[in-house]
Design an enzyme around this catalytic site. Structure first.
Site: not given
Ligand code: RFL
Length: 399
Positions: A67, A197, A301, A305, A396
């Site tokens: 993309h 956007y 978001p 990143k 980006y």
């Molecule tokens: P995660 O994915 O939150 O995983 C953390 C894991 O830890 C578990 N956990 C525990 N386990 C044991 N003991 C505890 N006390 C625990 N507490 C929590 C949870 O169940 C989970 O499985 O963190 P990680 O690995 O650091 O990854 C980060 C990403 O998930 C996050 O930054 C992104 O999703 C942000 N984000 C986006 N990032 C991008 O790079 N590109 C995107 O297009 C993008 N879109 C988004 C997003 C985040 C969004 N939200 C949630 C606001 C879109 C949305 C809607």
């Protein structure tokens, strides 16, 4: 010991296990939950390279798609940027985060990696002593203590790793950007062949493809909006205020569907309220405890990143741990925090710029008017200046 099986924990676990380093992942949720949690989707070119280096990219190579265009719609008309022809000349790969997590988990288990689902880390103890440990709760509620040489806190913003830092161990930089989005996942094919956007008097609206059947949308909404029913909620801000029909009408209005083509409507599968915030801990290490991914820094978001930083930091930490454990060389571990923070602050700076590009300053006083003129000039520079477009594209798609 790794806390959390998101992108950060699973990339770290995979690289360690593939290099013969013993580790255990503790994950609070069950496997089905982890594999279906829809969040990110846009993977930077460097993220794909990291995953490829470790044999973790088969799924995204087969099912992801490239993309490279974003489209801005403003009061001054619309323009498109094909960022694969600008900056570093790289596209994104669109691959839903839950599919990536599913692939990473399968690879980890196939390689003999150990994981405890339904096991919540409660606290990390004695991280600054030679005998660190993790107190956890088993699925049946029993407490259990694990000894570990190192603990990687990959358990997100509200996890045990952050909570376990003693006062003064890290400085927390926090910024509330004063903007709230309703994050929506729609059971509908993408409506345009670009990230959309849209800037409108009524607020921002965004469109991002996920799969051929699902699309993520964002709708700027009022502060205090809630996605889950709660007692005593206001009818203006509770979830009942956002029935599917109102969401689609508002998206169509802000994206100027009447001028540029209709939106393909469908059931709204997920509503999440996202307060645009930045949150960075400094340093990312306390003794044997290392913070990775969302546990280390939270980023809005607006520039996609978060998951990309999580993968990058996990690889950096994995290499540092391998050097330490196999070659008794701790230099890379000592440099982990500074190295990751350089990437984190670059990403925060760009995300902050995006927030100020996409949202009007609230109010009508002189300060707001001034900010909004700057915002318009910022957009105009992006529309007309090749140098600015190159800078945009590099940031980006990069981390
Ligand atoms: P995660 O994915 O939150 O995983 C953390 C894991 O830890 C578990 N956990 C525990 N386990 C044991 N003991 C505890 N006390 C625990 N507490 C929590 C949870 O169940 C989970 O499985 O963190 P990680 O690995 O650091 O990854 C980060 C990403 O998930 C996050 O930054 C992104 O999703 C942000 N984000 C986006 N990032 C991008 O790079 N590109 C995107 O297009 C993008 N879109 C988004 C997003 C985040 C969004 N939200 C949630 C606001 C879109 C949305 C809607």
């Amino acid at each position: 010991m790794i806390l959390g099986a998101g992108p950060a924990g699973l990339v770290l676990g995979n690289v360690l296990v593939d290099n013969g380093i013993d580790c255990v992942i503790l994950e609070r949720a069950d496997r089905a939950h982890v594999q279906t949690r829809a969040r990110a989707g846009f993977l930077a070119a460097n993220t794909v390279r990291v995953l490829e280096r470790h044999g973790l990219a088969d799924g995204l190579r087969r099912h992801g798609h490239e993309h490279s265009v974003c489209e801005f719609r403003t009061e001054d008309g619309r323009f498109r940027l094909d960022y694969s022809g600008l900056g570093t000349g790289e596209p994104h790969t669109v691959y839903p985060q839950q599919h990536l997590v599913t692939d990473l988990l399968a690879h980890y288990l196939d390689a003999g990696g150990r994981i405890r689902f339904g096991t919540e880390a409660v606290a990390v103890h004695d991280a600054d002593t030679p005998r660190p440990s993790v107190l956890a709760r088993e699925p049946d509620g029993r407490p259990v203590t694990w000894q570990a040489r190192y603990v990687a806190g990959c358990d997100g913003r509200h996890g045990a790793a952050r909570r376990s830092l003693p006062p003064g161990a890290a400085h927390r930089h926090h910024r509330d950007h004063g903007v709230t989005w309703l994050g929506l996942l729609a059971e509908a094919p993408p409506s345009l062949d670009a990230v959309g956007y849209a800037l409108h008097d009524r607020g921002f609206a965004g469109h991002m493809a996920r799969t051929s059947e699902t699309t993520r949308y964002y709708l700027q909404c009022g502060p205090g909006t809630t996605a889950d029913p709660s007692p005593g909620e206001s009818p203006a801000t509770g979830p009942a205020a956002w029935p599917d029909e109102r969401i689609w009408d508002e998206l169509a209005l802000r994206m100027r569907a009447a001028d540029y083509g209709p939106l393909r409507r469908g059931r709204i599968l997920q509503r999440t309220v996202v307060d645009l915030e930045s949150d960075v801990l400094e340093p990312l290490r306390h003794g044997a405890l290392f913070l990775v991914g969302d546990a280390a820094s939270l980023i809005s978001p607006s520039a996609a990143k978060g998951a990309n930083l999580a993968v990058l930091e996990a690889e950096i930490l994995a290499h540092a741990l391998i050097e330490d454990v196999k070659n008794a060389d701790s230099a890379a571990l000592d440099g982990y925090s500074a190295r990751c923070l350089a990437y984190i602050w670059r990403a925060q700076e760009f995300s902050h710029w995006m927030i100020r590009l996409l949202h009007a300053a609230p109010g009508s006083d002189d300060a707001a008017l001034f900010e909004n003129r700057l915002r318009r000039a910022r957009m105009d520079a992006l529309r007309t200046s090749r140098t600015r477009q190159d800078w945009f594209a590099e940031n980006y798609v990069g981390v």
